[in-house]
Every structure is written in C-alpha cells, then in structure tokens.
Design an enzyme around this catalytic site. Structure first.
Site, PDB file in Angstrom:
ATOM      1  N   CYS A  27       0.722  -1.189   0.047  1.00 32.96           N
ATOM      2  CA  CYS A  27      -0.002  -0.017  -0.057  1.00 32.96           C
ATOM      3  C   CYS A  27       0.820   1.223   0.036  1.00 32.96           C
ATOM      4  O   CYS A  27       0.527   2.037  -0.877  1.00 32.96           O
ATOM      5  CB  CYS A  27      -1.074  -0.097   1.187  1.00 32.96           C
ATOM      6  SG  CYS A  27      -1.695   1.416   1.209  1.00 32.96           S
ATOM      7  N   GLU A  65      -6.460   1.683 -13.682  1.00 32.38           N
ATOM      8  CA  GLU A  65      -6.077   2.923 -13.076  1.00 32.38           C
ATOM      9  C   GLU A  65      -4.849   3.215 -13.724  1.00 32.38           C
ATOM     10  O   GLU A  65      -4.608   4.618 -13.945  1.00 32.38           O
ATOM     11  CB  GLU A  65      -5.857   2.541 -11.705  1.00 32.38           C
ATOM     12  CG  GLU A  65      -7.064   2.394 -10.635  1.00 32.38           C
ATOM     13  CD  GLU A  65      -6.789   1.923  -9.121  1.00 32.38           C
ATOM     14  OE1 GLU A  65      -7.731   2.042  -8.709  1.00 32.38           O
ATOM     15  OE2 GLU A  65      -5.565   1.608  -8.912  1.00 32.38           O
ATOM     16  N   GLU A  71     -26.118  15.105  -5.220  1.00 34.68           N
ATOM     17  CA  GLU A  71     -27.478  15.269  -4.637  1.00 34.68           C
ATOM     18  C   GLU A  71     -28.338  14.281  -5.510  1.00 34.68           C
ATOM     19  O   GLU A  71     -29.519  14.064  -4.943  1.00 34.68           O
ATOM     20  CB  GLU A  71     -27.991  16.627  -4.923  1.00 34.68           C
ATOM     21  CG  GLU A  71     -28.122  17.350  -6.171  1.00 34.68           C
ATOM     22  CD  GLU A  71     -28.446  18.683  -6.249  1.00 34.68           C
ATOM     23  OE1 GLU A  71     -29.725  19.061  -5.852  1.00 34.68           O
ATOM     24  OE2 GLU A  71     -27.619  19.493  -7.031  1.00 34.68           O
ATOM     25  N   HIS A 131     -27.266  21.387  -2.621  1.00 35.30           N
ATOM     26  CA  HIS A 131     -27.317  21.904  -4.206  1.00 35.30           C
ATOM     27  C   HIS A 131     -26.481  22.910  -4.054  1.00 35.30           C
ATOM     28  O   HIS A 131     -26.285  23.684  -3.333  1.00 35.30           O
ATOM     29  CB  HIS A 131     -29.030  22.414  -4.389  1.00 35.30           C
ATOM     30  CG  HIS A 131     -28.902  22.567  -5.703  1.00 35.30           C
ATOM     31  ND1 HIS A 131     -29.120  21.805  -6.754  1.00 35.30           N
ATOM     32  CD2 HIS A 131     -29.464  23.796  -6.179  1.00 35.30           C
ATOM     33  CE1 HIS A 131     -29.251  22.476  -7.936  1.00 35.30           C
ATOM     34  NE2 HIS A 131     -29.343  23.465  -7.581  1.00 35.30           N
ATOM     35  N   LYS A 173       0.490   5.415  -6.115  1.00 37.86           N
ATOM     36  CA  LYS A 173      -0.624   5.325  -7.336  1.00 37.86           C
ATOM     37  C   LYS A 173      -1.503   6.440  -7.010  1.00 37.86           C
ATOM     38  O   LYS A 173      -1.527   7.133  -7.774  1.00 37.86           O
ATOM     39  CB  LYS A 173      -1.506   4.088  -6.968  1.00 37.86           C
ATOM     40  CG  LYS A 173      -2.624   3.731  -8.247  1.00 37.86           C
ATOM     41  CD  LYS A 173      -3.667   4.385  -8.016  1.00 37.86           C
ATOM     42  CE  LYS A 173      -4.388   3.932  -6.691  1.00 37.86           C
ATOM     43  NZ  LYS A 173      -5.220   2.784  -6.339  1.00 37.86           N
ATOM     44  N   TYR A 221      -8.555  -3.566 -11.511  1.00 43.06           N
ATOM     45  CA  TYR A 221      -8.460  -2.244 -10.973  1.00 43.06           C
ATOM     46  C   TYR A 221      -6.945  -1.725 -11.655  1.00 43.06           C
ATOM     47  O   TYR A 221      -6.910  -0.588 -11.939  1.00 43.06           O
ATOM     48  CB  TYR A 221      -8.247  -2.394  -9.477  1.00 43.06           C
ATOM     49  CG  TYR A 221      -9.305  -2.528  -8.289  1.00 43.06           C
ATOM     50  CD1 TYR A 221      -9.443  -1.601  -7.536  1.00 43.06           C
ATOM     51  CD2 TYR A 221      -9.873  -3.937  -8.233  1.00 43.06           C
ATOM     52  CE1 TYR A 221     -10.554  -1.672  -6.670  1.00 43.06           C
ATOM     53  CE2 TYR A 221     -10.966  -4.126  -7.336  1.00 43.06           C
ATOM     54  CZ  TYR A 221     -11.148  -2.938  -6.435  1.00 43.06           C
ATOM     55  OH  TYR A 221     -12.097  -3.103  -5.457  1.00 43.06           O
ATOM     56  N   CYS A 223      -1.366   1.670  -3.266  1.00 41.27           N
ATOM     57  CA  CYS A 223      -2.317   2.824  -3.127  1.00 41.27           C
ATOM     58  C   CYS A 223      -1.781   4.072  -2.736  1.00 41.27           C
ATOM     59  O   CYS A 223      -2.047   5.213  -3.814  1.00 41.27           O
ATOM     60  CB  CYS A 223      -2.995   2.500  -1.757  1.00 41.27           C
ATOM     61  SG  CYS A 223      -3.433   0.801  -1.447  1.00 41.27           S
TER      62      CYS A 223
HETATM   63  P1  NDP Z   1      -7.508  -8.367 -10.843  1.00 41.66           P
HETATM   64  O1  NDP Z   1      -7.413  -9.777 -10.646  1.00 41.66           O
HETATM   65  O2  NDP Z   1      -8.352  -7.344 -10.322  1.00 41.66           O
HETATM   66  O3  NDP Z   1      -7.525  -8.316 -12.558  1.00 41.66           O
HETATM   67  C1  NDP Z   1      -6.561  -9.085 -13.150  1.00 41.66           C
HETATM   68  C2  NDP Z   1      -6.983  -8.715 -14.589  1.00 41.66           C
HETATM   69  O4  NDP Z   1      -6.017  -9.402 -15.528  1.00 41.66           O
HETATM   70  C3  NDP Z   1      -8.353  -9.356 -15.066  1.00 41.66           C
HETATM   71  O5  NDP Z   1      -8.849  -8.217 -16.115  1.00 41.66           O
HETATM   72  C4  NDP Z   1      -7.902 -10.433 -15.669  1.00 41.66           C
HETATM   73  O6  NDP Z   1      -8.857 -10.849 -16.637  1.00 41.66           O
HETATM   74  C5  NDP Z   1      -6.702 -10.481 -16.411  1.00 41.66           C
HETATM   75  N1  NDP Z   1      -5.886 -11.568 -16.335  1.00 41.66           N
HETATM   76  C6  NDP Z   1      -5.636 -12.666 -15.511  1.00 41.66           C
HETATM   77  N2  NDP Z   1      -4.729 -13.365 -16.081  1.00 41.66           N
HETATM   78  C7  NDP Z   1      -4.545 -13.054 -17.493  1.00 41.66           C
HETATM   79  C8  NDP Z   1      -3.858 -13.660 -18.461  1.00 41.66           C
HETATM   80  N3  NDP Z   1      -3.063 -14.809 -18.266  1.00 41.66           N
HETATM   81  N4  NDP Z   1      -3.819 -12.941 -19.699  1.00 41.66           N
HETATM   82  C9  NDP Z   1      -4.518 -11.901 -19.706  1.00 41.66           C
HETATM   83  N5  NDP Z   1      -5.249 -11.328 -18.748  1.00 41.66           N
HETATM   84  C10 NDP Z   1      -5.314 -11.775 -17.873  1.00 41.66           C
HETATM   85  O7  NDP Z   1      -6.198  -7.839 -10.376  1.00 41.66           O
HETATM   86  P2  NDP Z   1      -5.238  -6.234 -10.458  1.00 41.66           P
HETATM   87  O8  NDP Z   1      -3.885  -6.775 -10.340  1.00 41.66           O
HETATM   88  O9  NDP Z   1      -5.867  -5.265 -11.314  1.00 41.66           O
HETATM   89  O10 NDP Z   1      -5.618  -6.123  -8.605  1.00 41.66           O
HETATM   90  C11 NDP Z   1      -5.410  -7.057  -7.836  1.00 41.66           C
HETATM   91  C12 NDP Z   1      -6.360  -6.608  -6.470  1.00 41.66           C
HETATM   92  O11 NDP Z   1      -5.499  -5.653  -5.835  1.00 41.66           O
HETATM   93  C13 NDP Z   1      -7.729  -6.081  -6.715  1.00 41.66           C
HETATM   94  O12 NDP Z   1      -8.544  -7.108  -6.960  1.00 41.66           O
HETATM   95  C14 NDP Z   1      -7.704  -5.402  -5.453  1.00 41.66           C
HETATM   96  O13 NDP Z   1      -8.280  -6.028  -4.553  1.00 41.66           O
HETATM   97  C15 NDP Z   1      -6.669  -4.765  -5.361  1.00 41.66           C
HETATM   98  N6  NDP Z   1      -6.528  -3.211  -5.723  1.00 41.66           N
HETATM   99  C16 NDP Z   1      -7.387  -2.190  -5.221  1.00 41.66           C
HETATM  100  C17 NDP Z   1      -7.295  -1.145  -5.585  1.00 41.66           C
HETATM  101  C18 NDP Z   1      -8.106  -0.084  -5.129  1.00 41.66           C
HETATM  102  O14 NDP Z   1      -8.975  -0.146  -4.150  1.00 41.66           O
HETATM  103  N7  NDP Z   1      -8.192   1.121  -5.736  1.00 41.66           N
HETATM  104  C19 NDP Z   1      -6.205  -0.667  -6.470  1.00 41.66           C
HETATM  105  C20 NDP Z   1      -5.372  -1.853  -7.093  1.00 41.66           C
HETATM  106  C21 NDP Z   1      -5.512  -3.116  -6.734  1.00 41.66           C
HETATM  107  P3  NDP Z   1     -10.342 -11.679 -16.157  1.00 41.66           P
HETATM  108  O15 NDP Z   1     -11.210 -10.840 -15.735  1.00 41.66           O
HETATM  109  O16 NDP Z   1     -10.717 -12.066 -17.462  1.00 41.66           O
HETATM  110  O17 NDP Z   1     -10.102 -12.770 -15.190  1.00 41.66           O
END
Ligand code: NDP
Length: 452
Positions: free
Chosen positions: A43, A182, A440, A435, A51, A178, A48
C-alpha cells in the site's frame, strides 16, 4: 513453555504493522516483526499511496484545459516526471520512517530481514537466528503475477512503474482489473500513448455492468486505446521497445508493456507446507473467520489470505486478530458491504451488490441517472457521470450504490455508512439534497428506471 515473544509478525505492510502495534502498545504483548523489504508494504511503497499521488499528478492536464475554458490564461509544458518522481520518493521515505517510528514507539522489536517458519512456534530469520513465539501472524501480502509466456520478463508490473527513469512514449497495458484500468488512466493523463488489451468482453469484471460500461466509454474518450476481447500472444525485444503479437491479428511495437494480470499471495518458501498449514488453489493461507489457519498458533491477515485484497480490510483483520487473541474477545471480520474506489478517470465508488448480483437474489428496482456535470459541461467537455441505487423491491433496502464521477471515492465513503446501516430508498429520499452538487442525485431519483 516459555517463548521469546507473545507474537511474531512476518510482514511489515499495513495489516502486519497495525496488528503488531496494537498487540504491543494496546494489549501489552511482547511483539516482534520481520520485514525483508520496506516498511509500509504494498500500500505505502508500491501501491495505493504512490498510485494515488500519480492519479493526482495525472489529473492536472484536463484541469488546465478546463481552466482555460473558464477564462484563465494558462500555459502548459507537460509533466516533469523526474521532478515528480523525486518528490514521490521523498514522500515514500517519509512514510516508511513514520511506520518504523510507530512500531518502535509501541515497543515492537523489528528485524529487517526475511523470515520463515521452522515449526508452529519458531521463526527462522535469514541470518539463521531462531525466535520462538506463542502466536505467529503471517502478513506477507501478495505480488504481481505475469502470465506464463515466453519473454514475459520483457513486461514490467505495477511494482516497476514508480521507478521508471522517464515516462515512455507508448505503453501497452495488459489486463482489465483495478490496476490495469487505473494505470491506463494515469499514464494517459501524463501524456503517454496508452493501449490496453483486455481478454474479456468488458473491463472491471465483477462490478456493476452499467458503471463498467460508462468507465470504458470515458476512458476511450479520454484517449486510452482500449481493445476488449484481445490478449497478448507473443512478445520479443524490438528496436524502440517490445514487439507484441495480439489475438486480434496485430503486431505492434510498444516502448513498454505492463502486465496487470492479477496478484498472488506471498506464501512461497515460508515453510508452511511442511507444517500442515492449509493453502488454497492460488497459494493463499486458508483461515477461519478469526484469521486462524489450520495450525492453531499460526494466523494470517491481508492479501496473503486472498479474501478481500484491500488495505483497510487488512487493517480490520489485524485489529480483529488482536481483539480475538490478546483481549479474549473473539471478533470475526465483517467482509460484508465493504466500499471500494477504483481510481480511474472518471473514478468509480461502489458499495454492496451490482445490479446483476442483486437481481439473482430476488426482485429489485433500479434507480439510475447519467448526466454531464456542471463543472465540466461548462468547460465544453462531454464527460458524463453516473449515480445508481439498486433497491430490494420487498424490503426497500438499498442493496448497492454505484457512482462514476470525479470524487466518487470520497462520495461512496459517506453513502456506504447508510448502505451498511441498511437504509431504505425512502430514507435516502428523506435526506434533503445538497445543491448544487453531483451527489444530490442520490437522494432525488424519484422513479425506478427498471424493475427486474
Ligand atoms: P484483478 O484480479 O482485479 O485483475 C486481473 C486482470 O488481469 C483481469 O482483468 C484478468 O482478466 C486479467 N488476467 C488475468 N490473467 C490473465 C492472463 N493470463 N492474460 C491476460 N489477462 C489476464 O487484479 P489486479 O492486479 O488489477 O488487482 C489485484 C487486487 O488488488 C484487486 O482485486 C484489488 O483487490 C486490489 N487493488 C485495489 C485497488 C483499489 O482499491 N483502488 C487498486 C489496485 C488493486 P479476467 O477478468 O478475464 O479474469
């Protein structure tokens, strides 16, 4: 049996540090903590916090444009990445210092080295020292995962993005979660030419469909070249970057490729399997509602358990662990209706069920509005926002609230209080609007747009 410590925490991220501090400072336990990298964990050091600072940095370009539209005479020469990165690094150093001070101030002994388990009550440090503890808490977090493919190491991950010497001219971001979304927005805002490949039908799988749709539309409109139903199938070094072959038949060179294809729990080489600690399919430590693993003296919190991978959740899990183990007050962690924000541009704030998930549980009413907000509409921008409430047709409770708008993260924190308390649609409506604001609309949507 005498132990060196009441608690040994492995991992100095948000969850581990909080649990160690509260156990030592508040509950009077003798506590040690080992961290092999920097204090603050994902984080603070590579997630976080940096970022969000990058989000802020990236938002000035449209603000400058809007300023001009409002009549300001502003000249813009682009972002000086070197200057920003220097300030960012100084800020992270400062925060790491704060974490160290908090631990020391609570009387936690720290070891700046890797630790693994030798038995259910013994931790072995990298220098070979062994320490015993009545309880051991695993808070080792997770790490980015690259897909298994040839030359995958040519791609960077979110861990590397904060350390770039300079901003690339172009980047391909792979993934639709995410992190992918982002960083697509952040880098686009900073002036990088961003292409994003997502293998599925729509980005941000699992979130409310309507909200996902608007975010992808706005991302495209802001300049992100988003390709859905597209994945990378091969990559090799090329002049000026990395040549990428994609499932859509294209072959293109990008200066950088970033994988944001998910994260995995850090359980490798911790000595867990030999001790009988049950792990899940992705290597996560399996725990009960009190964060206790299958070995009674070993607990785990945060991303290493792969429950709800969010900083405030890890902190809650750490507090509940201390309450349970050191204060004799068994406290399960409540993972229900946790609000979250996705810092895309526009931002999304969400709490509770998506329309799709709620509809599976029973009849619902959907209240939704999407419009051009005053601030950017005046500047001539086409940006739209979305406010949505998903309401149970029987109990009238608001089951889900979804906001796509600038500042949605701040708005959802407040709406989440009402949703967590079980507020009904009528109670939202009894609240007089503030407002003129964007939010709102949350208390002025009279008629459902559909009943499902
Ligand atoms: P996610 O699991 O959210 O997303 C991973 C993405 O990669 C998905 O779109 C997935 O596709 C794709 N993917 C997975 N494997 C492959 C592959 N072999 N080839 C191509 N695409 C692939 O992970 P993140 O790394 O984005 O984030 C991890 C976690 O970190 C989040 O779930 C969240 O809990 C936390 N986080 C929170 C944030 C916040 O609160 N603002 C910010 C950043 C992270 P598919 O959908 O098809 O599985």
């Amino acid at each position: 049996m005498d132990f060196d410590y009441d608690l040994f925490v492995i991992g100095g991220g948000s969850g581990g540090v909080r649990a160690a501090r509260v156990a030592a400072g508040g509950a009077g336990a003798k506590v040690a903590l080992a961290e092999e990298s920097r204090y603050g964990g994902t984080c603070v050091i590579r997630g976080c916090v940096p970022k969000k600072l990058m989000v802020f940095a990236s938002e000035f370009a449209p603000m400058v444009e809007d300023g001009r539209a409002y009549g300001w005479d502003i000249r813009e020469n682009g972002l000086d990445w070197g200057q920003f990165r220097g300030k960012l690094e100084a800020e992270l150093d400062r925060l790491e210092g704060v974490y160290r001070k908090l631990l020391a101030g609570s009387g936690v002994e720290t070891f700046d080295q890797r630790a693994r388990l030798a038995d259910p009550h013994t931790v072995e440090l990298a220098d070979g020292t062994r320490k015993t503890a009545r309880h051991i808490l695993l808070a080792t977090g997770g790490r980015p995962l690259r897909p298994e493919m040839e030359n995958a190491a040519l791609g960077i991950t979110s861990d590397d993005i904060f350390h770039l010497d300079r901003l690339p001219r172009s980047i391909l971001i792979v993934g639709g979660g995410y992190i992918a979304c982002e960083f697509a927005c952040i880098l686009n805002g900073m002036g990088v030419e961003v292409t994003q490949y997502y293998r599925g039908a729509q980005i941000l799988r699992g979130f409310d469909d309507e909200a996902r749709g608007l975010i992808s539309e706005e991302m495209r409109q802001n300049g992100v070249d988003l390709h859905i139903g597209t994945n990378i199938i091969g990559m090799e070094e090329a002049d000026g970057g990395v040549r990428v072959k994609a499932t859509n038949g294209t072959e293109r060179v990008f200066e950088k490729v970033m994988f944001a294809t998910g994260r995995v729990p850090n359980t490798d080489d911790l000595g867990l399997s030999g001790l009988g600690v049950d792990l899940g399919r992705r290597g996560e430590v399996l725990v009960d509602a009190y964060s206790q693993s299958s070995v009674p003296s070993i607990y785990a919190i945060g991303d290493v358990t792969d429950r709800l991978n969010l900083t405030p959740v890890a902190i809650r899990e750490g507090m509940a662990f201390v309450e349970t183990v050191f204060r004799g007050n068994p406290t399960p962690v409540d993972h229900d209706r946790v609000a979250t924000a996705i810092f895309t541009q526009p931002e999304m704030g969400t709490v509770g069920l998506s329309e799709e998930a709620a509809a599976e549980q029973g009849p619902i009413e959907v209240y939704c509005t999407s419009f051009r907000p005053m601030r950017t509409a005046f500047a001539g921008r086409p940006d739209r926002v979305l406010m949505k409430l998903v309401v149970c047709a029987d109990t009238r409770r608001v089951l889900g609230c979804h906001i796509v708008a600038p500042g949605a993260g701040e708005m959802i924190q407040l709406a989440a209080v009402a949703v967590k308390l079980g507020a009904t649609k009528e109670q939202f409506d009894q609240t007089v609007a503030v407002h003129p604001t964007v939010s709102e609309e949350l208390v002025t949507m009279r008629d459902p747009v559909r009943k499902v």
